[in-house]
Design a protein around this motif. Structure first.
Motif, PDB file in Angstrom:
ATOM      1  N   ILE A 172      20.318  -9.041 -12.081  1.00  0.00           N
ATOM      2  CA  ILE A 172      19.517  -7.852 -12.423  1.00  0.00           C
ATOM      3  C   ILE A 172      20.279  -6.541 -12.223  1.00  0.00           C
ATOM      4  CG2 ILE A 172      17.412  -9.073 -11.759  1.00  0.00           C
ATOM      5  CD1 ILE A 172      17.350  -7.310  -9.227  1.00  0.00           C
ATOM      6  N   GLU A 173      21.538  -6.633 -11.851  1.00  0.00           N
ATOM      7  CA  GLU A 173      22.311  -5.443 -11.486  1.00  0.00           C
ATOM      8  C   GLU A 173      22.289  -4.359 -12.560  1.00  0.00           C
ATOM      9  OE1 GLU A 173      26.770  -4.337  -9.747  1.00  0.00           O
ATOM     10  OE2 GLU A 173      26.355  -6.340 -10.535  1.00  0.00           O
ATOM     11  N   TYR A 174      22.396  -4.756 -13.825  1.00  0.00           N
ATOM     12  CA  TYR A 174      22.487  -3.767 -14.903  1.00  0.00           C
ATOM     13  C   TYR A 174      21.231  -3.739 -15.773  1.00  0.00           C
ATOM     14  CZ  TYR A 174      27.367  -3.815 -13.471  1.00  0.00           C
ATOM     15  OH  TYR A 174      28.527  -3.735 -12.728  1.00  0.00           O
ATOM     16  N   TRP A 175      20.136  -4.234 -15.262  1.00  0.00           N
ATOM     17  CA  TRP A 175      18.892  -4.190 -16.019  1.00  0.00           C
ATOM     18  C   TRP A 175      18.360  -2.764 -16.081  1.00  0.00           C
ATOM     19  CZ3 TRP A 175      14.913  -8.720 -15.356  1.00  0.00           C
ATOM     20  CH2 TRP A 175      15.501  -9.912 -15.788  1.00  0.00           C
ATOM     21  N   THR A 176      17.833  -2.398 -17.218  1.00  0.00           N
ATOM     22  CA  THR A 176      17.227  -1.073 -17.386  1.00  0.00           C
ATOM     23  C   THR A 176      15.844  -1.074 -16.735  1.00  0.00           C
ATOM     24  OG1 THR A 176      16.166  -1.680 -19.476  1.00  0.00           O
ATOM     25  CG2 THR A 176      18.428  -0.831 -19.587  1.00  0.00           C
ATOM     26  N   ASN A 207       4.981  -2.691  -8.286  1.00  0.00           N
ATOM     27  CA  ASN A 207       4.705  -4.128  -8.359  1.00  0.00           C
ATOM     28  C   ASN A 207       5.217  -4.743  -9.652  1.00  0.00           C
ATOM     29  OD1 ASN A 207       2.779  -2.626  -9.779  1.00  0.00           O
ATOM     30  ND2 ASN A 207       1.193  -4.188  -9.524  1.00  0.00           N
ATOM     31  N   SER A 208       6.377  -4.289 -10.077  1.00  0.00           N
ATOM     32  CA  SER A 208       7.024  -4.881 -11.249  1.00  0.00           C
ATOM     33  C   SER A 208       7.493  -6.295 -10.911  1.00  0.00           C
ATOM     34  CB  SER A 208       8.225  -4.030 -11.666  1.00  0.00           C
ATOM     35  OG  SER A 208       9.243  -4.101 -10.676  1.00  0.00           O
ATOM     36  N   PRO A 209       7.737  -7.135 -11.912  1.00  0.00           N
ATOM     37  CA  PRO A 209       8.196  -8.506 -11.631  1.00  0.00           C
ATOM     38  C   PRO A 209       9.493  -8.552 -10.839  1.00  0.00           C
ATOM     39  CG  PRO A 209       8.346  -7.977 -13.995  1.00  0.00           C
ATOM     40  CD  PRO A 209       7.525  -6.918 -13.355  1.00  0.00           C
ATOM     41  N   VAL A 210      10.405  -7.630 -11.109  1.00  0.00           N
ATOM     42  CA  VAL A 210      11.672  -7.597 -10.380  1.00  0.00           C
ATOM     43  C   VAL A 210      11.443  -7.171  -8.927  1.00  0.00           C
ATOM     44  CG1 VAL A 210      13.829  -6.309 -10.138  1.00  0.00           C
ATOM     45  CG2 VAL A 210      13.214  -7.294 -12.338  1.00  0.00           C
ATOM     46  N   ALA A 211      10.574  -6.196  -8.714  1.00  0.00           N
ATOM     47  CA  ALA A 211      10.291  -5.735  -7.351  1.00  0.00           C
ATOM     48  C   ALA A 211       9.650  -6.838  -6.525  1.00  0.00           C
ATOM     49  CB  ALA A 211       9.373  -4.516  -7.390  1.00  0.00           C
ATOM     50  N   GLU A 244      13.082  -0.476 -18.090  1.00  0.00           N
ATOM     51  CA  GLU A 244      12.162  -1.168 -18.997  1.00  0.00           C
ATOM     52  C   GLU A 244      12.233  -2.674 -18.797  1.00  0.00           C
ATOM     53  OE1 GLU A 244       9.365  -1.943 -21.902  1.00  0.00           O
ATOM     54  OE2 GLU A 244       9.892  -0.045 -20.943  1.00  0.00           O
ATOM     55  N   GLU A 245      13.426  -3.193 -18.650  1.00  0.00           N
ATOM     56  CA  GLU A 245      13.586  -4.630 -18.421  1.00  0.00           C
ATOM     57  C   GLU A 245      13.011  -5.036 -17.065  1.00  0.00           C
ATOM     58  OE1 GLU A 245      17.643  -5.880 -20.814  1.00  0.00           O
ATOM     59  OE2 GLU A 245      17.849  -4.634 -19.011  1.00  0.00           O
ATOM     60  N   GLN A 246      13.232  -4.216 -16.055  1.00  0.00           N
ATOM     61  CA  GLN A 246      12.708  -4.516 -14.728  1.00  0.00           C
ATOM     62  C   GLN A 246      11.177  -4.480 -14.695  1.00  0.00           C
ATOM     63  OE1 GLN A 246      14.679  -2.562 -11.357  1.00  0.00           O
ATOM     64  NE2 GLN A 246      16.348  -1.980 -12.725  1.00  0.00           N
ATOM     65  N   ASN A 247      10.595  -3.660 -15.536  1.00  0.00           N
ATOM     66  CA  ASN A 247       9.135  -3.545 -15.573  1.00  0.00           C
ATOM     67  C   ASN A 247       8.460  -4.671 -16.340  1.00  0.00           C
ATOM     68  OD1 ASN A 247       8.665  -1.218 -14.045  1.00  0.00           O
ATOM     69  ND2 ASN A 247       9.153   0.125 -15.772  1.00  0.00           N
ATOM     70  N   THR A 248       9.180  -5.324 -17.212  1.00  0.00           N
ATOM     71  CA  THR A 248       8.536  -6.287 -18.119  1.00  0.00           C
ATOM     72  C   THR A 248       9.076  -7.712 -18.022  1.00  0.00           C
ATOM     73  OG1 THR A 248      10.087  -5.666 -19.891  1.00  0.00           O
ATOM     74  CG2 THR A 248       7.984  -4.481 -19.789  1.00  0.00           C
ATOM     75  N   GLN A 249      10.298  -7.880 -17.525  1.00  0.00           N
ATOM     76  CA  GLN A 249      10.917  -9.203 -17.585  1.00  0.00           C
ATOM     77  C   GLN A 249      11.038  -9.847 -16.203  1.00  0.00           C
ATOM     78  OE1 GLN A 249      14.583  -9.405 -19.808  1.00  0.00           O
ATOM     79  NE2 GLN A 249      13.926  -7.859 -21.281  1.00  0.00           N
ATOM     80  N   MET A 250      10.869 -11.163 -16.208  1.00  0.00           N
ATOM     81  CA  MET A 250      11.154 -11.952 -15.019  1.00  0.00           C
ATOM     82  C   MET A 250      12.556 -12.540 -15.153  1.00  0.00           C
ATOM     83  SD  MET A 250       7.539 -13.961 -14.376  1.00  0.00           S
ATOM     84  CE  MET A 250       7.524 -14.691 -16.011  1.00  0.00           C
ATOM     85  N   VAL A 251      13.202 -12.783 -14.035  1.00  0.00           N
ATOM     86  CA  VAL A 251      14.545 -13.348 -14.090  1.00  0.00           C
ATOM     87  C   VAL A 251      14.469 -14.762 -14.646  1.00  0.00           C
ATOM     88  CG1 VAL A 251      16.536 -14.056 -12.721  1.00  0.00           C
ATOM     89  CG2 VAL A 251      15.323 -11.964 -12.152  1.00  0.00           C
ATOM     90  N   ILE A 259       0.832  -1.208   0.000  1.00  0.00           N
ATOM     91  CA  ILE A 259       0.000   0.000   0.000  1.00  0.00           C
ATOM     92  C   ILE A 259       0.864   1.255   0.000  1.00  0.00           C
ATOM     93  CG2 ILE A 259      -1.621   1.367   1.374  1.00  0.00           C
ATOM     94  CD1 ILE A 259      -2.923  -1.207   2.276  1.00  0.00           C
ATOM     95  N   GLY A 260       1.931   1.232   0.791  1.00  0.00           N
ATOM     96  CA  GLY A 260       2.788   2.409   0.881  1.00  0.00           C
ATOM     97  C   GLY A 260       3.801   2.531  -0.229  1.00  0.00           C
ATOM     98  N   GLY A 261       3.882   1.524  -1.099  1.00  0.00           N
ATOM     99  CA  GLY A 261       4.863   1.565  -2.179  1.00  0.00           C
ATOM    100  C   GLY A 261       6.284   1.598  -1.670  1.00  0.00           C
ATOM    101  N   ASN A 262       6.517   0.870  -0.558  1.00  0.00           N
ATOM    102  CA  ASN A 262       7.835   0.910   0.084  1.00  0.00           C
ATOM    103  C   ASN A 262       8.755  -0.230  -0.353  1.00  0.00           C
ATOM    104  OD1 ASN A 262       7.103   3.160   1.736  1.00  0.00           O
ATOM    105  ND2 ASN A 262       5.932   1.766   3.031  1.00  0.00           N
ATOM    106  N   GLY A 263       8.488  -0.787  -1.507  1.00  0.00           N
ATOM    107  CA  GLY A 263       9.301  -1.885  -2.001  1.00  0.00           C
ATOM    108  C   GLY A 263      10.635  -1.417  -2.547  1.00  0.00           C
ATOM    109  N   PRO A 264      11.378  -2.327  -3.182  1.00  0.00           N
ATOM    110  CA  PRO A 264      12.722  -2.011  -3.664  1.00  0.00           C
ATOM    111  C   PRO A 264      12.765  -1.315  -5.018  1.00  0.00           C
ATOM    112  CG  PRO A 264      12.217  -4.308  -4.076  1.00  0.00           C
ATOM    113  CD  PRO A 264      11.038  -3.752  -3.344  1.00  0.00           C
ATOM    114  N   ALA A 265      11.620  -0.993  -5.601  1.00  0.00           N
ATOM    115  CA  ALA A 265      11.603  -0.419  -6.949  1.00  0.00           C
ATOM    116  C   ALA A 265      12.084   1.026  -6.944  1.00  0.00           C
ATOM    117  CB  ALA A 265      10.196  -0.500  -7.529  1.00  0.00           C
ATOM    118  N   SER A 266      12.825   1.385  -7.984  1.00  0.00           N
ATOM    119  CA  SER A 266      13.272   2.769  -8.152  1.00  0.00           C
ATOM    120  C   SER A 266      12.130   3.599  -8.730  1.00  0.00           C
ATOM    121  CB  SER A 266      14.485   2.819  -9.089  1.00  0.00           C
ATOM    122  OG  SER A 266      14.150   2.341 -10.382  1.00  0.00           O
TER     123      SER A 266
END
Length: 244
Positions: free
Chosen positions: A221-225, A48-52, A227-234, A35-42
Protein backbone atom coordinates in the motif's frame (compact mmCIF):
# COMPACT_ATOMS: atom_id res chain seq x y z
CA UNK A 1 -12.97 -37.53 22.85
CA UNK A 2 -11.64 -34.66 20.78
CA UNK A 3 -15.05 -33.00 20.89
CA UNK A 4 -15.34 -33.31 24.68
CA UNK A 5 -11.89 -31.84 25.34
CA UNK A 6 -12.45 -29.12 22.76
CA UNK A 7 -15.74 -28.05 24.36
CA UNK A 8 -14.30 -28.35 27.87
CA UNK A 9 -11.45 -25.99 26.97
CA UNK A 10 -13.82 -23.40 25.56
CA UNK A 11 -16.16 -23.60 28.57
CA UNK A 12 -13.17 -23.32 30.92
CA UNK A 13 -11.92 -20.22 29.12
CA UNK A 14 -15.33 -18.56 29.10
CA UNK A 15 -15.47 -18.87 32.89
CA UNK A 16 -12.04 -17.33 33.45
CA UNK A 17 -11.96 -13.60 34.36
CA UNK A 18 -8.71 -13.21 32.40
CA UNK A 19 -10.53 -14.10 29.18
CA UNK A 20 -12.95 -11.21 29.55
CA UNK A 21 -10.20 -8.92 30.83
CA UNK A 22 -8.22 -9.45 27.60
CA UNK A 23 -11.42 -8.98 25.57
CA UNK A 24 -12.19 -5.78 27.48
CA UNK A 25 -8.71 -4.36 26.96
CA UNK A 26 -8.96 -4.83 23.20
CA UNK A 27 -12.51 -3.46 23.19
CA UNK A 28 -11.59 -0.28 25.08
CA UNK A 29 -8.49 0.24 22.95
CA UNK A 30 -10.50 -0.06 19.72
CA UNK A 31 -13.24 2.19 21.09
CA UNK A 32 -10.82 4.98 22.05
CA UNK A 33 -8.93 4.81 18.75
CA UNK A 34 -12.12 4.85 16.68
CA UNK A 35 -13.97 7.62 18.54
CA UNK A 36 -10.94 9.89 18.56
CA UNK A 37 -10.02 9.18 14.95
CA UNK A 38 -6.51 8.30 16.07
CA UNK A 39 -5.94 5.60 13.49
CA UNK A 40 -3.26 5.48 10.78
CA UNK A 41 -5.33 7.30 8.13
CA UNK A 42 -4.00 10.51 6.60
CA UNK A 43 -6.11 13.67 6.28
CA UNK A 44 -7.47 12.70 2.86
CA UNK A 45 -8.32 9.13 3.89
CA UNK A 46 -11.40 8.05 5.83
CA UNK A 47 -10.72 7.22 9.47
CA UNK A 48 -12.47 3.88 8.91
CA UNK A 49 -11.26 3.24 5.38
CA UNK A 50 -10.45 -0.39 4.46
CA UNK A 51 -6.72 0.35 4.53
CA UNK A 52 -6.94 2.06 7.93
CA UNK A 53 -8.88 -0.86 9.43
CA UNK A 54 -6.46 -3.42 7.99
CA UNK A 55 -3.48 -1.46 9.29
CA UNK A 56 -4.94 -1.28 12.80
CA UNK A 57 -5.74 -5.00 12.84
CA UNK A 58 -2.26 -5.88 11.58
CA UNK A 59 -0.58 -3.66 14.15
CA UNK A 60 -2.60 -4.94 17.10
CA UNK A 61 -1.97 -8.56 16.07
CA UNK A 62 1.75 -7.94 16.73
CA UNK A 63 1.06 -6.65 20.23
CA UNK A 64 -1.34 -9.59 20.58
CA UNK A 65 1.68 -11.88 20.83
CA UNK A 66 1.52 -11.40 24.60
CA UNK A 67 -2.15 -12.44 24.73
CA UNK A 68 -1.42 -15.44 22.51
CA UNK A 69 1.33 -16.58 24.86
CA UNK A 70 -0.98 -16.30 27.89
CA UNK A 71 -3.83 -18.24 26.24
CA UNK A 72 -1.97 -20.85 24.16
CA UNK A 73 0.89 -21.53 26.54
CA UNK A 74 -1.03 -23.00 29.46
CA UNK A 75 -3.61 -25.63 28.32
CA UNK A 76 -1.31 -28.67 28.45
CA UNK A 77 0.75 -27.34 31.34
CA UNK A 78 -2.42 -26.92 33.39
CA UNK A 79 -2.86 -30.70 33.43
CA UNK A 80 0.79 -31.18 34.32
CA UNK A 81 0.55 -28.69 37.16
CA UNK A 82 -2.50 -30.40 38.65
CA UNK A 83 -1.07 -33.87 37.89
CA UNK A 84 -4.13 -34.88 35.88
CA UNK A 85 -2.55 -35.54 32.50
CA UNK A 86 -2.08 -39.26 33.18
CA UNK A 87 -5.72 -39.70 34.19
CA UNK A 88 -6.90 -38.66 30.75
CA UNK A 89 -5.23 -41.66 29.16
CA UNK A 90 -7.05 -44.12 31.42
CA UNK A 91 -10.06 -43.23 29.27
CA UNK A 92 -10.49 -44.19 25.60
CA UNK A 93 -8.65 -41.13 24.32
CA UNK A 94 -5.66 -40.84 22.05
CA UNK A 95 -2.78 -38.45 22.54
CA UNK A 96 -3.69 -36.86 19.21
CA UNK A 97 -7.27 -36.24 20.30
CA UNK A 98 -6.09 -34.81 23.61
CA UNK A 99 -3.54 -32.43 22.09
CA UNK A 100 -5.79 -31.27 19.24
CA UNK A 101 -8.72 -30.75 21.59
CA UNK A 102 -6.61 -28.55 23.84
CA UNK A 103 -5.10 -26.70 20.88
CA UNK A 104 -8.25 -25.89 18.93
CA UNK A 105 -10.23 -25.14 22.08
CA UNK A 106 -7.61 -22.59 23.15
CA UNK A 107 -7.26 -21.21 19.63
CA UNK A 108 -11.02 -20.68 19.37
CA UNK A 109 -10.92 -18.85 22.71
CA UNK A 110 -8.05 -16.70 21.43
CA UNK A 111 -10.01 -15.79 18.30
CA UNK A 112 -13.03 -14.90 20.45
CA UNK A 113 -10.91 -12.64 22.65
CA UNK A 114 -9.43 -10.96 19.58
CA UNK A 115 -12.91 -9.90 18.43
CA UNK A 116 -12.98 -7.39 21.29
CA UNK A 117 -10.99 -5.04 19.06
CA UNK A 118 -13.51 -5.34 16.24
CA UNK A 119 -16.44 -4.60 18.52
CA UNK A 120 -14.65 -1.54 19.91
CA UNK A 121 -13.82 -0.24 16.44
CA UNK A 122 -17.31 -0.74 15.05
CA UNK A 123 -19.04 0.97 17.99
CA UNK A 124 -16.39 3.69 18.05
CA UNK A 125 -16.82 4.47 14.36
CA UNK A 126 -20.59 4.78 14.92
CA UNK A 127 -20.06 7.24 17.79
CA UNK A 128 -17.13 9.03 16.13
CA UNK A 129 -19.07 11.37 13.80
CA UNK A 130 -21.04 12.70 16.79
CA UNK A 131 -18.18 12.88 19.30
CA UNK A 132 -16.62 15.98 17.79
CA UNK A 133 -13.01 14.80 17.77
CA UNK A 134 -13.01 14.42 13.97
CA UNK A 135 -15.13 15.92 11.22
CA UNK A 136 -18.14 13.68 10.42
CA UNK A 137 -17.06 13.74 6.76
CA UNK A 138 -13.97 11.72 7.68
CA UNK A 139 -16.10 8.68 8.49
CA UNK A 140 -17.53 6.41 5.83
CA UNK A 141 -20.30 3.83 6.03
CA UNK A 142 -19.85 0.43 7.68
CA UNK A 143 -18.73 -2.41 5.41
CA UNK A 144 -18.45 -5.90 6.91
CA UNK A 145 -15.92 -7.04 4.29
CA UNK A 146 -13.50 -4.31 5.37
CA UNK A 147 -13.21 -6.15 8.69
CA UNK A 148 -13.56 -9.73 7.51
CA UNK A 149 -10.81 -9.82 4.88
CA UNK A 150 -7.93 -8.39 6.96
CA UNK A 151 -9.09 -10.42 9.97
CA UNK A 152 -8.60 -13.69 8.11
CA UNK A 153 -5.66 -12.54 6.01
CA UNK A 154 -3.58 -10.76 8.67
CA UNK A 155 -5.14 -10.61 12.12
CA UNK A 156 -6.15 -14.21 12.82
CA UNK A 157 -3.32 -15.71 10.77
CA UNK A 158 -0.84 -13.87 13.00
CA UNK A 159 -2.59 -15.06 16.16
CA UNK A 160 -2.54 -18.59 14.74
CA UNK A 161 1.17 -18.35 13.97
CA UNK A 162 2.07 -17.06 17.45
CA UNK A 163 -0.31 -19.50 19.13
CA UNK A 164 1.29 -22.48 17.41
CA UNK A 165 4.71 -21.41 18.66
CA UNK A 166 3.67 -21.05 22.31
CA UNK A 167 1.48 -24.14 22.41
CA UNK A 168 4.24 -26.30 20.92
CA UNK A 169 6.90 -24.74 23.14
CA UNK A 170 5.12 -25.64 26.38
CA UNK A 171 3.82 -29.00 25.15
CA UNK A 172 7.32 -30.15 24.26
CA UNK A 173 9.26 -28.67 27.17
CA UNK A 174 6.60 -28.80 29.94
CA UNK A 175 7.78 -25.37 31.11
CA UNK A 176 5.09 -22.71 31.14
CA UNK A 177 7.53 -19.88 31.84
CA UNK A 178 8.96 -20.39 28.37
CA UNK A 179 5.65 -19.23 26.93
CA UNK A 180 5.63 -15.97 28.87
CA UNK A 181 9.34 -15.32 28.33
CA UNK A 182 9.04 -16.44 24.71
CA UNK A 183 6.20 -13.99 24.14
CA UNK A 184 8.28 -11.06 25.34
CA UNK A 185 11.36 -12.21 23.41
CA UNK A 186 9.40 -12.77 20.18
CA UNK A 187 7.71 -9.37 20.48
CA UNK A 188 10.94 -7.47 21.14
CA UNK A 189 12.87 -9.39 18.49
CA UNK A 190 10.23 -8.68 15.87
CA UNK A 191 10.17 -4.95 16.63
CA UNK A 192 13.96 -4.81 16.33
CA UNK A 193 13.89 -6.80 13.11
CA UNK A 194 11.16 -4.57 11.70
CA UNK A 195 13.33 -1.52 12.35
CA UNK A 196 16.43 -3.07 10.79
CA UNK A 197 14.66 -4.28 7.64
CA UNK A 198 13.48 -0.74 6.85
CA UNK A 199 16.97 -0.06 5.50
CA UNK A 200 16.94 -3.04 3.14
CA UNK A 201 16.41 -2.01 -0.46
CA UNK A 202 15.17 -5.44 -1.55
CA UNK A 203 11.45 -5.04 -0.81
CA UNK A 204 10.70 -8.51 -2.17
CA UNK A 205 12.99 -10.13 0.40
CA UNK A 206 11.50 -8.09 3.23
CA UNK A 207 7.97 -9.00 2.12
CA UNK A 208 8.80 -12.71 2.08
CA UNK A 209 10.60 -13.04 5.41
CA UNK A 210 8.30 -10.89 7.56
CA UNK A 211 6.59 -13.50 9.82
CA UNK A 212 3.66 -11.22 10.70
CA UNK A 213 3.21 -9.70 7.25
CA UNK A 214 3.30 -6.10 8.52
CA UNK A 215 6.16 -5.10 6.23
CA UNK A 216 4.60 -7.06 3.37
CA UNK A 217 1.32 -5.22 3.75
CA UNK A 218 2.98 -1.80 4.01
CA UNK A 219 5.06 -2.45 0.89
CA UNK A 220 1.87 -3.16 -1.06
CA UNK A 221 0.00 0.00 0.00
CA UNK A 222 3.06 2.27 0.08
CA UNK A 223 2.18 4.15 -3.12
CA UNK A 224 -1.60 3.89 -3.01
CA UNK A 225 -3.48 7.13 -3.59
CA UNK A 226 -6.05 8.38 -1.06
CA UNK A 227 -8.79 7.27 -3.44
CA UNK A 228 -7.42 3.74 -3.54
CA UNK A 229 -7.03 3.66 0.24
CA UNK A 230 -10.63 4.78 0.67
CA UNK A 231 -12.16 2.21 -1.66
CA UNK A 232 -9.87 -0.80 -2.09
CA UNK A 233 -8.93 -3.70 0.12
CA UNK A 234 -5.49 -5.25 -0.19
CA UNK A 235 -5.89 -8.13 -2.65
CA UNK A 236 -4.91 -11.55 -1.40
CA UNK A 237 -2.50 -12.35 -4.20
CA UNK A 238 1.13 -12.01 -5.20
CA UNK A 239 3.67 -11.41 -2.45
CA UNK A 240 1.07 -11.43 0.33
CA UNK A 241 0.02 -14.97 -0.58
CA UNK A 242 3.63 -16.16 -0.52
CA UNK A 243 4.19 -14.48 2.83
CA UNK A 244 1.12 -15.98 4.40
Amino acid sequence: MFKEIFLFEIKYRLKRPATWAYFGILFIFGLIIAIGGNGPASEKVFVNSPVAIATMLSTVSIFGIMIASAIMGVPVYRDIEHKTENYYFTYPITEKGYILGRFFGSLSSLFLISLGLHLGLIIGFIIGPYAGYEEPERFTSFNFLHYLQPTIMLYWSNFFFAGCIFFSLVSLTKRVMLAYAGGAILFITYLITLTLTQDIDNKTLVSLIDPFGFGTYNNIIEYWTPEEQNTQMVPFKGMLVWNR
